[in-house]
Design an enzyme around this catalytic site. Sequence first.
Site, PDB file in Angstrom:
ATOM      1  N   LEU A  53      56.965  44.943  43.849  1.00 42.55           N
ATOM      2  CA  LEU A  53      58.355  44.912  42.797  1.00 42.55           C
ATOM      3  C   LEU A  53      58.326  43.429  41.896  1.00 42.55           C
ATOM      4  CD1 LEU A  53      61.188  45.587  45.541  1.00 42.55           C
ATOM      5  CD2 LEU A  53      60.276  46.998  43.712  1.00 42.55           C
ATOM      6  N   GLY A  56      55.812  38.052  42.658  1.00 40.69           N
ATOM      7  CA  GLY A  56      54.769  36.806  41.946  1.00 40.69           C
ATOM      8  C   GLY A  56      55.536  36.463  40.680  1.00 40.69           C
ATOM      9  N   GLU A 179      55.622  31.864  48.066  1.00 43.74           N
ATOM     10  CA  GLU A 179      55.897  33.373  48.157  1.00 43.74           C
ATOM     11  C   GLU A 179      55.268  33.992  49.351  1.00 43.74           C
ATOM     12  OE1 GLU A 179      54.051  35.113  44.713  1.00 43.74           O
ATOM     13  OE2 GLU A 179      54.374  37.122  45.531  1.00 43.74           O
ATOM     14  N   GLU A 188      52.458  41.863  60.387  1.00 42.92           N
ATOM     15  CA  GLU A 188      51.557  40.779  60.266  1.00 42.92           C
ATOM     16  C   GLU A 188      52.184  39.642  59.494  1.00 42.92           C
ATOM     17  OE1 GLU A 188      48.461  42.590  58.142  1.00 42.92           O
ATOM     18  OE2 GLU A 188      49.380  42.949  56.365  1.00 42.92           O
ATOM     19  N   LYS A 226      71.462  52.603  43.171  1.00 40.79           N
ATOM     20  CA  LYS A 226      71.568  52.662  44.616  1.00 40.79           C
ATOM     21  C   LYS A 226      71.355  51.144  45.360  1.00 40.79           C
ATOM     22  CE  LYS A 226      72.266  57.022  44.826  1.00 40.79           C
ATOM     23  NZ  LYS A 226      73.276  57.815  45.276  1.00 40.79           N
ATOM     24  N   GLY A 393      31.583  42.310  37.255  1.00 39.58           N
ATOM     25  CA  GLY A 393      31.628  43.391  38.027  1.00 39.58           C
ATOM     26  C   GLY A 393      30.605  43.385  38.943  1.00 39.58           C
ATOM     27  N   CYS A 420      30.247  37.390  32.630  1.00 40.65           N
ATOM     28  CA  CYS A 420      29.538  37.692  33.634  1.00 40.65           C
ATOM     29  C   CYS A 420      28.778  38.866  33.895  1.00 40.65           C
ATOM     30  CB  CYS A 420      30.184  37.361  34.959  1.00 40.65           C
ATOM     31  SG  CYS A 420      29.567  36.465  36.298  1.00 40.65           S
ATOM     32  N   GLU A 444      20.035  42.892  40.967  1.00 38.62           N
ATOM     33  CA  GLU A 444      21.164  43.360  41.880  1.00 38.62           C
ATOM     34  C   GLU A 444      21.021  44.739  41.755  1.00 38.62           C
ATOM     35  OE1 GLU A 444      24.960  42.047  40.028  1.00 38.62           O
ATOM     36  OE2 GLU A 444      26.141  42.810  41.719  1.00 38.62           O
ATOM     37  N   ARG A 501      26.440  35.578  41.719  1.00 33.78           N
ATOM     38  CA  ARG A 501      25.038  35.440  42.527  1.00 33.78           C
ATOM     39  C   ARG A 501      23.645  35.677  41.879  1.00 33.78           C
ATOM     40  NH1 ARG A 501      26.653  35.676  47.852  1.00 33.78           N
ATOM     41  NH2 ARG A 501      28.430  37.504  47.946  1.00 33.78           N
ATOM     42  N   HIS A 546      33.560  32.500  33.784  1.00 36.02           N
ATOM     43  CA  HIS A 546      34.919  33.399  33.461  1.00 36.02           C
ATOM     44  C   HIS A 546      35.850  32.706  32.713  1.00 36.02           C
ATOM     45  CE1 HIS A 546      33.903  36.734  36.330  1.00 36.02           C
ATOM     46  NE2 HIS A 546      33.223  36.048  36.821  1.00 36.02           N
ATOM     47  N   GLU A 548      38.468  33.775  31.216  1.00 37.93           N
ATOM     48  CA  GLU A 548      39.824  34.282  31.399  1.00 37.93           C
ATOM     49  C   GLU A 548      40.653  33.418  32.347  1.00 37.93           C
ATOM     50  OE1 GLU A 548      37.022  35.622  32.626  1.00 37.93           O
ATOM     51  OE2 GLU A 548      37.413  37.029  34.396  1.00 37.93           O
TER      52      GLU A 548
END
Length: 567
Positions: A53, A56, A179, A188, A226, A393, A420, A444, A501, A546, A548
Amino acid sequence: MPQKTRKHRTNVQIACPGSGARQTGQNIQKTVACYINVQTKFIFVTGGVMSGLGKGVTTSSIAKLLQLADQKVSCVKIDPYLNYDAGTMNPVTHGEVFVTEDGGECDMDIGNYERFLNQNIPKSHNITTAQVYSSVIDAERKGKYLGACVQIIPHVTDEIKGRILQIAKDEDLDFLIVECGGTVGDIESLPFLEALRQMRVESGPQGVIFVHVTLAPSLDVVGEQKTKPTQHSVQELRRIGIQPDFLAVRCTAPLHEKTREKIGMFTNVSATDVLSCHDTGSIFEVPQMLYDQGIMDAMFTKFHKVGMVNASANWDRWNRITRDISNHEDKKTRIAMVGKYVTLADSYVSVNQALRHAGAHAKRSVEIDWIDSDSVADCSMLSKYDGILVPGGFGTRGAEGIIKAADYARQKNIPYLGICFGFQLAAVSFGRSVLNLGDANTSEISKETKNPVVDLLPEQKEVSEMGGSLRLGANEIIIRDGTVASGIYGAGTIKKRHRHRYEINKEYIGEFEKGGMVFSAESDGGKRMEVLEIPSHKFYLGVQFHPEFNSRPGFPEEVFAAFVSAT
Ligand code: GLN
């Protein structure tokens, strides 16, 4: 002049017996006597009805409003799952793993907080059940509870409170917004909600307020909103002892007055504190939406914080940023994002956002098509794009499709940004088709390759654990002068976040450079390569780090800005 009033301070005091790592070496007599006093006000955000919803965004927006009012603020995300952190979780089911400056592999909400607040959030702000229980069990094994029967209440709840209060104290915050992940009613999350409930009792209503995020669905054509799901959700919350102060109600169209009143009546929340969180063009419009409904005045009244600050300069700056983020329909850039985790847009949320920040900067709207790298057989489907981006990835599936896309971008002079995995596989594609190293690969994907142009980090050879064991967090990178990278970042040192890695195998660098691919940045005293580029290409760049995670609205990360400008 902004003025802060400290008249009605909250003095939450709490014993912190475990407070795990922080208390190591102290015996129980000492730790019981250890109280954490804070003046911080707390806002606890809980969720009802169902997930997704936008808790965050609500959390970040409230934090933003307080920051705009010149308050020192930060956010915490509680994740009640049993993973120690988000690092081992599949991004397709859980969303992106957000990496913090200090190397935390966190829930993607931490990224939202960073982007809204334009401030770094440390990994301690993502609290999970596993972390809490580890500390408690560790303290028990060390005999710190001196014969006590260790229980969820008070030991686990005290550990939770201790962690929250420690953050508030260490960072000397005016406000901490916490949050709580999951939906009220989940088994939990119960210990966490119990800890938050206790904090309200301990501090009084001027120290803690609760915001509950719910849903008012419209089922029919006339758009009747509703209220029952919200009513039930608040009942569930009250059953465990929490009465919300505000309701943030998700809905498609603005909440009708009648709905607002009805919800207020049946939830014991003043109708004026039932806030409409209706759909908007951009999440960055939510702070304004909440502000317009009077949340700030209401919150400050509840906290007994009088003398609201006038921070119009902050607002001007923020409004300019949110305006710029909105679409620039006249100029469009189409980006193909070729990746492995494309079935959930949230898998790459920071990359998506970074492209939008860069688009806003270049006054273009960025249209992103997510393309499953598994489906890239014939690259002609990529010809209609202005740029190709390959994000991070792991593993074999879809890797060959990425290698093809990296080849295609290079051959067709289409701007390419590899992050990456996208950096490593761009090197593989170059090795295969330019350097004619037939089976070039990353180890990899193929342990048997005769040409491991990308190989395991030497320090990873002994590592067997999966969790938290990658090369993580911000590291210094030195950019070589006179390169494309130095045109973007300037020559010298930058600091960027990592999560990997594998790395470029230095044995092949001579060959690559002879073939026209330049490695233009390095780290760890030249041990590892951080940027690759093809200077003769329109824009062909790969980064081991990274970028981003460092992009913020109004402050696009440099390589994203350069990539979008090049398209
Ligand atoms: N799988 C690669 C590595 O571990 C790339 C990781 C990533 O893209 N984050 O090095």
